[in-house]
Design an enzyme around this catalytic site. Structure first.
Site, mmCIF file in Angstrom:
data_model
loop_
_atom_site.group_PDB
_atom_site.id
_atom_site.type_symbol
_atom_site.label_atom_id
_atom_site.label_comp_id
_atom_site.label_asym_id
_atom_site.label_seq_id
_atom_site.Cartn_x
_atom_site.Cartn_y
_atom_site.Cartn_z
ATOM 1 N N ASN A 106 31.344 15.482 33.196
ATOM 2 C CA ASN A 106 30.054 15.699 32.527
ATOM 3 C C ASN A 106 29.122 14.536 32.829
ATOM 4 O OD1 ASN A 106 28.138 16.828 30.725
ATOM 5 N ND2 ASN A 106 28.883 15.540 29.048
ATOM 6 N N HIS A 108 25.835 12.438 31.443
ATOM 7 C CA HIS A 108 25.228 12.236 30.118
ATOM 8 C C HIS A 108 24.133 11.180 30.197
ATOM 9 C CE1 HIS A 108 24.997 12.527 25.801
ATOM 10 N NE2 HIS A 108 24.963 11.210 25.746
ATOM 11 N N SER A 135 25.768 7.991 32.122
ATOM 12 C CA SER A 135 27.239 7.939 32.233
ATOM 13 C C SER A 135 27.771 9.210 32.886
ATOM 14 C CB SER A 135 27.883 7.826 30.836
ATOM 15 O OG SER A 135 27.369 6.734 30.115
ATOM 16 N N ASP A 144 31.351 14.176 24.218
ATOM 17 C CA ASP A 144 31.021 12.995 25.034
ATOM 18 C C ASP A 144 31.929 11.801 24.752
ATOM 19 O OD1 ASP A 144 28.878 14.418 26.215
ATOM 20 O OD2 ASP A 144 27.606 13.964 24.503
HETATM 21 C C1 GAR Z 1 20.730 15.397 32.395
HETATM 22 O O1 GAR Z 1 20.108 14.217 31.977
HETATM 23 C C2 GAR Z 1 22.110 15.513 31.758
HETATM 24 O O2 GAR Z 1 22.758 14.297 31.612
HETATM 25 C C3 GAR Z 1 21.737 16.057 30.402
HETATM 26 O O3 GAR Z 1 20.786 17.047 30.687
HETATM 27 C C4 GAR Z 1 20.027 16.617 31.818
HETATM 28 C C5 GAR Z 1 19.958 17.751 32.805
HETATM 29 O O4 GAR Z 1 19.022 17.492 33.783
HETATM 30 N N1 GAR Z 1 22.894 16.541 29.734
HETATM 31 C C6 GAR Z 1 23.095 16.370 28.439
HETATM 32 O O5 GAR Z 1 22.293 15.851 27.680
HETATM 33 C C7 GAR Z 1 24.406 16.916 27.944
HETATM 34 N N2 GAR Z 1 24.722 16.390 26.647
HETATM 35 P P1 GAR Z 1 18.907 18.406 35.065
HETATM 36 O O6 GAR Z 1 18.964 19.856 34.569
HETATM 37 O O7 GAR Z 1 17.583 18.050 35.641
HETATM 38 O O8 GAR Z 1 20.062 18.071 35.966
#
Ligand code: GAR
Length: 195
Positions: A106, A108, A135, A144
């Protein structure tokens, strides 16, 4: 060559970075399919790179367990070496995590264990911290809480909004994700240690 299934819910910029990296013949991984819990905006990245997509909406199932079974079936059809939750905004049922562990990663947008959960960037801003981070973790049963494979600090600046800070974090996140997959492929990270 590692095969990757990437699960997204949103714009998929982390996915795009993996698709771009995969264009390099020397990159040791390929995205074989992209899945989502909805008709995700980020599917257009997969389409641009001719990577198949699938969508499994929770609302089509009687309960989360059945949704998880169907999602797992779709994922396993691709026999992936790694499954990457890349902005996938639904918690997977424990039996799905157990079936995919330890090859389920994952990304984060915080320096875990700081600011777990779905609103990590907003929570970091609300806490007034001078820096947050990004992370990459192995997914376990918690939210997480899994083993951290890579992380890096990102400074918070005075004029930051949730979106400006998140965009700067994602720049780091995309690099960490590609580097982590390289580390797994070349044996610098051994996921069996987390089984
Ligand atoms: C990323 O920052 C990822 O870490 C976060 O969503 C975003 C997706 O961006 N995920 C979380 O917050 C999960 N808890 P993207 O769709 O542009 O790759």
């Amino acid at each position: 060559m590692l095969s990757l299934v990437v699960l997204i819910s949103g714009g998929g910029s982390n996915l795009e970075s993996l698709l771009v990296a995969s264009e390099d013949a020397l990159f040791p991984a390929r995205v074989v399919a992209v899945g989502s819990d909805r008709d995700a905006e980020g599917f257009h990245h997969a389409e641009r790179f001719n990577v198949p997509t699938f969508s499994v909406a929770l609302s089509n199932f009687a309960n989360r367990a059945e949704w998880g079974d169907s999602l797992l079936e779709q994922v396993e059809e691709w026999k992936p070496d790694l499954v990457i939750l890349s902005g996938f905004m639904r918690l997977l049922p424990p039996h799905v995590v157990a079936a995919l562990a330890p090859r389920l990663l994952n990304t984060h947008p915080a320096y875990l264990p700081e600011f777990p959960g779905a609103h990590a960037v907003r929570d970091a801003l609300a806490a007034g911290v001078p820096e947050s981070g990004a992370s990459i973790i192995v997914v376990d049963d918690g939210v997480d809480t899994g083993p951290i494979l890579a992380q890096e600090r990102v400074p918070v600046v005075a004029e930051d909004t949730e979106s400006t800070l998140h965009e700067r974090i994602k720049i780091v996140e995309r690099r960490l994700l590609v580097d982590t997959i390289l580390d797994i492929a070349n044996g610098h990270i051994n996921l069996k240690e987390f089984a």
